[in-house]
Every structure is written in structure tokens, then in C-alpha cells.
Design a protein around this motif. Structure first.
Motif, PDB file in Angstrom:
ATOM      1  N   GLU A 198       0.830  -1.205   0.000  1.00 29.46           N
ATOM      2  CA  GLU A 198       0.000   0.000   0.000  1.00 29.46           C
ATOM      3  C   GLU A 198       0.866   1.257   0.000  1.00 29.46           C
ATOM      4  N   ALA A 199       1.904   1.229   0.810  1.00 29.67           N
ATOM      5  CA  ALA A 199       2.750   2.416   0.937  1.00 29.67           C
ATOM      6  C   ALA A 199       3.538   2.688  -0.335  1.00 29.67           C
ATOM      7  N   PHE A 200       4.002   1.630  -1.006  1.00 30.11           N
ATOM      8  CA  PHE A 200       4.748   1.848  -2.246  1.00 30.11           C
ATOM      9  C   PHE A 200       3.833   2.463  -3.313  1.00 30.11           C
ATOM     10  N   GLY A 201       2.574   2.036  -3.340  1.00 33.39           N
ATOM     11  CA  GLY A 201       1.615   2.620  -4.269  1.00 33.39           C
ATOM     12  C   GLY A 201       1.395   4.097  -3.982  1.00 33.39           C
ATOM     13  N   ASN A 202       1.268   4.468  -2.701  1.00 33.12           N
ATOM     14  CA  ASN A 202       1.085   5.869  -2.333  1.00 33.12           C
ATOM     15  C   ASN A 202       2.321   6.703  -2.668  1.00 33.12           C
ATOM     16  N   TYR A 203       3.476   6.105  -2.458  1.00 29.42           N
ATOM     17  CA  TYR A 203       4.743   6.766  -2.788  1.00 29.42           C
ATOM     18  C   TYR A 203       4.797   7.100  -4.277  1.00 29.42           C
ATOM     19  N   GLN A 204       4.430   6.131  -5.113  1.00 25.80           N
ATOM     20  CA  GLN A 204       4.419   6.358  -6.561  1.00 25.80           C
ATOM     21  C   GLN A 204       3.375   7.406  -6.942  1.00 25.80           C
ATOM     22  N   LYS A 205       2.239   7.388  -6.270  1.00 29.48           N
ATOM     23  CA  LYS A 205       1.171   8.343  -6.567  1.00 29.48           C
ATOM     24  C   LYS A 205       1.602   9.768  -6.255  1.00 29.48           C
ATOM     25  N   ILE A 206       2.280   9.960  -5.114  1.00 28.51           N
ATOM     26  CA  ILE A 206       2.771  11.285  -4.739  1.00 28.51           C
ATOM     27  C   ILE A 206       3.709  11.832  -5.806  1.00 28.51           C
ATOM     28  N   ILE A 207       4.628  10.980  -6.274  1.00 24.50           N
ATOM     29  CA  ILE A 207       5.608  11.417  -7.278  1.00 24.50           C
ATOM     30  C   ILE A 207       4.926  11.704  -8.610  1.00 24.50           C
ATOM     31  N   GLU A 208       4.008  10.836  -9.024  1.00 26.05           N
ATOM     32  CA  GLU A 208       3.321  11.022 -10.308  1.00 26.05           C
ATOM     33  C   GLU A 208       2.532  12.325 -10.319  1.00 26.05           C
ATOM     34  N   GLU A 209       1.821  12.608  -9.234  1.00 31.06           N
ATOM     35  CA  GLU A 209       1.068  13.871  -9.147  1.00 31.06           C
ATOM     36  C   GLU A 209       2.026  15.067  -9.169  1.00 31.06           C
ATOM     37  N   GLY A 210       3.152  14.934  -8.510  1.00 24.54           N
ATOM     38  CA  GLY A 210       4.138  16.019  -8.498  1.00 24.54           C
ATOM     39  C   GLY A 210       4.685  16.293  -9.883  1.00 24.54           C
ATOM     40  N   LEU A 211       5.008  15.237 -10.620  1.00 25.01           N
ATOM     41  CA  LEU A 211       5.536  15.404 -11.977  1.00 25.01           C
ATOM     42  C   LEU A 211       4.498  16.038 -12.902  1.00 25.01           C
ATOM     43  N   GLN A 212       3.232  15.636 -12.763  1.00 29.41           N
ATOM     44  CA  GLN A 212       2.172  16.203 -13.602  1.00 29.41           C
ATOM     45  C   GLN A 212       2.002  17.697 -13.326  1.00 29.41           C
ATOM     46  N   ARG A 213       1.989  18.071 -12.052  1.00 22.64           N
ATOM     47  CA  ARG A 213       1.844  19.489 -11.706  1.00 22.64           C
ATOM     48  C   ARG A 213       3.062  20.288 -12.162  1.00 22.64           C
ATOM     49  N   PHE A 214       4.236  19.700 -11.997  1.00 23.89           N
ATOM     50  CA  PHE A 214       5.457  20.376 -12.430  1.00 23.89           C
ATOM     51  C   PHE A 214       5.409  20.658 -13.929  1.00 23.89           C
ATOM     52  N   ASP A 215       5.048  19.661 -14.733  1.00 23.70           N
ATOM     53  CA  ASP A 215       4.968  19.843 -16.193  1.00 23.70           C
ATOM     54  C   ASP A 215       3.909  20.871 -16.560  1.00 23.70           C
TER      55      ASP A 215
END
Length: 265
Positions: free
Chosen positions: A170-187
Motif C-alpha cells: 500500500e505504501a509503495f503505491g502511495n509513494y508512486q502516486k505522490i511522485i506522479e502527481e508532483g511530476l504532472q503538476r510540475f509539467d
């Protein structure tokens, strides 16, 4: 996203700082260290074997020995027997000059230690606190980097209590989600040429990962350097943004098994 670790209340006793200063000024030098340890953590002064205090911090353990005339601090760091010695020794030599200030690094038969010694009557609280903080911070931060880059080994194996498999997934999935959302907002902000909000997105994303996962090991080293990088005003903002995105992508690609090993313990 709530943290995977329960946040603990601070054990620091602020009133002990003034008490340590007063003891030093009144030349009661033998009482300064236990009072200072009480300031840092309420139970640290009780972790004692003979004349030696045992202070665990992350993956390292400090031993602080106080005699009638001297204070000595020692922290086992790494075993370099099978390491890549040339680049590693160069890095150790650099550390002795910067960022270490009061602390020394010593080599004894391929075993590396952090070390500090001074007469008891020179144990001014600000100095001793700085020594302890310096050793705790750099020994705990750099051991994993030296192991990853130079094939060194832990001189003192950390005690690890793993989390459950379900929590890891569960935690690894949340970790990936945090990064993916960050990259999308950054772009999104970079496409609008809004560099300020792009920078804030990187900063917030790194801090969210740190709050959520509290990673250990080399993953934490990458994360700390990523945060330092985006705050480095000697680097042009555009470069800091690109380096920050690269760091996020590196964190996203971090192997799942290594992530679980270095975070959930």
C-alpha cells in the motif's frame, strides 16, 4: 497522505539547557554531559554502561565516555576492507575538511570511526551539543551513501524491524502516486512558464515523500540531496528545476525491493 509511521511527541526537556549552562559556569563539569543528554532526550542519560553512555541514532550508535578529566565520543562508521579505497579515502579526506567542524574521522585497520576528545573542563554545552549533532547527522546520513557508491559495509549492523507485506504494498503505491502527481503538476506549470509554482511543486512533493515514508538508507540520501539542490542559490533557477525533475524521476524509478528494504524498518 498520512504518514506510515506514528509521529511521536518530542522528548526534549528545554529547561535542561539553561541548567547545563549554569553547571558549566559554576565549574561542575562532571554534571554537564548527563544534563545535556537529558535536554536532548528524557531517557538518554540512563543508557549507561559504567562510565560510557550509549546513544543510538538511526543506523549508528554513539559511545560517550566521561572520566574525571576527559570526555571522549566515538561512533563506528564503516568497514572499508573490500571497498573501492581510492575514491572512498579521497571522500573521507574531504569530509574532514568540510562539512565536519569539531569532529574527526579516524581509520583503524580498515575500520572508520567518527571521533572527538577534549578535557572535561572544556565541555561547554554549545560545543558538546554541536559535536553530538554533527556525528549523529553525518554518520547516519553518509554510511548508506558510502555503502552504495564504494562497496563499504556497516561497521555496526542496524537493528531492523520490518513492516507487514500489506503495508509495504500500500505504501509503495502511495509513494508512486505522490511522485506522479508532483511530476504532472510540475509539467503543467513549466508549460505555462510559471517557474515559481514549478519550484514550489518540487519542494512540496519532496516534503510529502519525506513526511509520508520517512525513508532510510540511500533513498533518504537521494531525497536530502534533492531538497538541497532546489535550494542552492548558486545554481540558476532553470537548472534547479530541471535537476529537481530528474531527481523526482530517479525516485520514481527506485527499485521496489530496495524501497521496501530502506523505508519499512
Amino acid at each position: 497522505t498520512p504518514s506510515i509511521q506514528t509521529k511521536l511527541a518530542s522528548t526534549r526537556q528545554d529547561e535542561k539547557w539553561d541548567e547545563a549552562i549554569a553547571l558549566f559556569n559554576s565549574k561542575q563539569y562532571h554534571l554537564v554531559l548527563p544534563t545535556l543528554l537529558s535536554y536532548v532526550g528524557i531517557d538518554l542519560k540512563d543508557k549507561k554502561e559504567g562510565e560510557t553512555y550509549i546513544v543510538p541514532h538511526g543506523s549508528v550508535v554513539l559511545t560517550i565516555t566521561q572520566t574525571d578529566t576527559e570526555l571522549s565520543v566515538k561512533c563506528p562508521f564503516i568497514d572499508i576492507t573490500d571497498a573501492k579505497k581510492v575514491p572512498l579515502m579521497r571522500r573521507l579526506a574531504e569530509l574532514r575538511m568540510y562539512p565536519l567542524n569539531l569532529t574527526n574521522i579516524v581509520l583503524e585497520d580498515n575500520l572508520v570511526y567518527f571521533s572527538f576528545t577534549c578535557p572535561l573542563n572544556l565541555c561547554e554545552p554549545y560545543k558538546i551539543y554541536s559535536v553530538l549533532r554533527e556525528i549523529c547527522y553525518y554518520a547516519d546520513s553518509l554510511d548508506d551513501e558510502f555503502i552504495e557508491k564504494f562497496n563499504a559495509k556497516h561497521l555496526q549492523e542496524p537493528k531492523i524491524t520490518p513492516f507487514s507485506t500489506n503495508l509495504k504494498e500500500e505504501a509503495f503505491g502511495n509513494y508512486q502516486k505522490i511522485i506522479e502527481e508532483g511530476l504532472q503538476r510540475f509539467d503543467h506549470y513549466m508549460q505555462k512558464r510559471d517557474q515559481n509554482n514549478a519550484w514550489y511543486t518540487l519542494n512540496i512533493t519532496f516534503k510529502k515523500i519525506e513526511f509520508f515514508a520517512e525513508p532510510q538508507g540511500y533513498l533518504r540520501t537521494i531525497l536530502e540531496k534533492s531538497v538541497d539542490g532546489i535550494f542552492d542559490r548558486n545554481t540558476p533557477l532553470q537548472n534547479r528545476l530541471l535537476n529537481g525533475k530528474e531527481s523526482l524521476e530517479k525516485l520514481k524509478a527506485y527499485a521496489k525491493d530496495k524501497y521496501s528494504e530502506e523505508t519499512f524498518c
